[in-house]
Design a protein around this motif. Sequence first.
Motif, short mmCIF file in Angstrom:
data_model
loop_
_atom_site.label_atom_id
_atom_site.label_comp_id
_atom_site.label_asym_id
_atom_site.label_seq_id
_atom_site.Cartn_x
_atom_site.Cartn_y
_atom_site.Cartn_z
N VAL A 200 11.21 -12.24 12.54
CA VAL A 200 10.45 -11.21 13.25
C VAL A 200 9.59 -10.51 12.22
CG1 VAL A 200 10.56 -9.04 14.52
CG2 VAL A 200 12.19 -10.87 15.03
N ASN A 201 8.30 -10.36 12.51
CA ASN A 201 7.38 -9.66 11.62
C ASN A 201 6.86 -8.40 12.30
OD1 ASN A 201 7.00 -11.69 9.32
ND2 ASN A 201 6.54 -12.95 11.10
N GLU A 202 6.98 -7.27 11.60
CA GLU A 202 6.49 -6.00 12.14
C GLU A 202 5.52 -5.37 11.14
OE1 GLU A 202 7.00 -5.11 15.08
OE2 GLU A 202 8.78 -6.23 15.70
N ASN A 203 4.45 -4.77 11.66
CA ASN A 203 3.43 -4.16 10.83
C ASN A 203 3.30 -2.67 11.14
OD1 ASN A 203 2.01 -6.64 9.47
ND2 ASN A 203 2.25 -7.20 11.62
N PHE A 204 3.16 -1.87 10.08
CA PHE A 204 3.09 -0.42 10.23
C PHE A 204 2.03 0.16 9.30
CE2 PHE A 204 7.41 -1.86 11.02
CZ PHE A 204 7.66 -1.34 12.28
N ASN A 205 1.32 1.16 9.78
CA ASN A 205 0.38 1.90 8.95
C ASN A 205 1.12 3.07 8.30
OD1 ASN A 205 -1.94 0.33 9.56
ND2 ASN A 205 -2.13 1.39 11.52
N THR A 206 1.07 3.15 6.98
CA THR A 206 1.76 4.20 6.25
C THR A 206 0.73 5.00 5.44
OG1 THR A 206 2.15 3.10 4.11
CG2 THR A 206 3.61 2.51 5.95
N PRO A 207 1.11 6.16 4.89
CA PRO A 207 0.18 6.91 4.05
C PRO A 207 -0.26 6.15 2.80
CG PRO A 207 1.98 8.32 4.77
CD PRO A 207 2.34 6.92 5.15
N TYR A 208 0.44 5.04 2.48
CA TYR A 208 0.16 4.30 1.25
C TYR A 208 -0.51 2.96 1.50
CZ TYR A 208 3.56 7.81 0.03
OH TYR A 208 4.23 9.01 -0.10
#
Length: 203
Positions: free
Chosen positions: A45-53
Motif C-alpha cells: 500500500v502506498n500513501e502520499n502526504f503533503n508535509t511542511p518539509y
Amino acid sequence: MRKLFAVLVGMLVMVCASMCFAAETYQMVYEAYNFTENLGEDEAVNENFNTPYGAMKIQMRKLWNSSSDKRMHVITWLDDKRISENYYPKVNNGYTFRVIKNTSNSELYFVFESMERAYMYGYSPEKKTMMTYIDSLNYAHETGARPTIVALKDGRLVLAFEQVNRPYPSSARYQFFWDNSTKWFGYRDLGKDWAPIYKDKQS
C-alpha cells in the motif's frame, strides 16, 4: 520571602503549561484500520502526504517469504529521497495505520499499531530522518492491555492502554505535548479507569 517567590514561580509555570496544553490540538486526518489483513502476498500500500518539509510517500508491504519478525516492511521517502526503513513482526489481526496532525503547525505524525504494540513516528528536520517519538513499550501498563495512539475529540493526543476482555473495558491514558525546546514530546500520566477509548477518540 523566598518561599513566596518560589510559590509564585510555581504558579507561573502551571499557568504557562496550561496555556501550552490549550493552544496545542491534534486532528486525525487518515486511518486504515487493520489494513494489512486485506493485503495479498507481497502486496504493498502506498500513501502520499503533503508535509511542511515536502512530499512524503510511505510504502507498507506485507512480506510472505520472510521470517516472522520481518513480516511487514515500511519505507518512507521525502521528496523522492529514502529517509527511513523499518520491519515489523507478524501479528494477530493485522496492523492499523493512522495519521495525526498538529493543527498549530501542520506537522504530521504517523501511527503504526497492532494489538501488542503502538508506535508514533514523525520527521525531524534536524536529524533529517523519521524519529520514533512514542513507543508503547516505554510506558507502564497492565499485562495484556491493548495500546492505541489517537487524537481525542477535545484535540488532545493520547496513548491509551485498554483491557478489552473485561466486562466493562477501561483504559489508562498518557497525554503528549510537543516541547519545542527539546524537539521532543513531553507527557503526563492521566491515570486509569477511563471509559473505553472509542467513546472519546476522533473518527
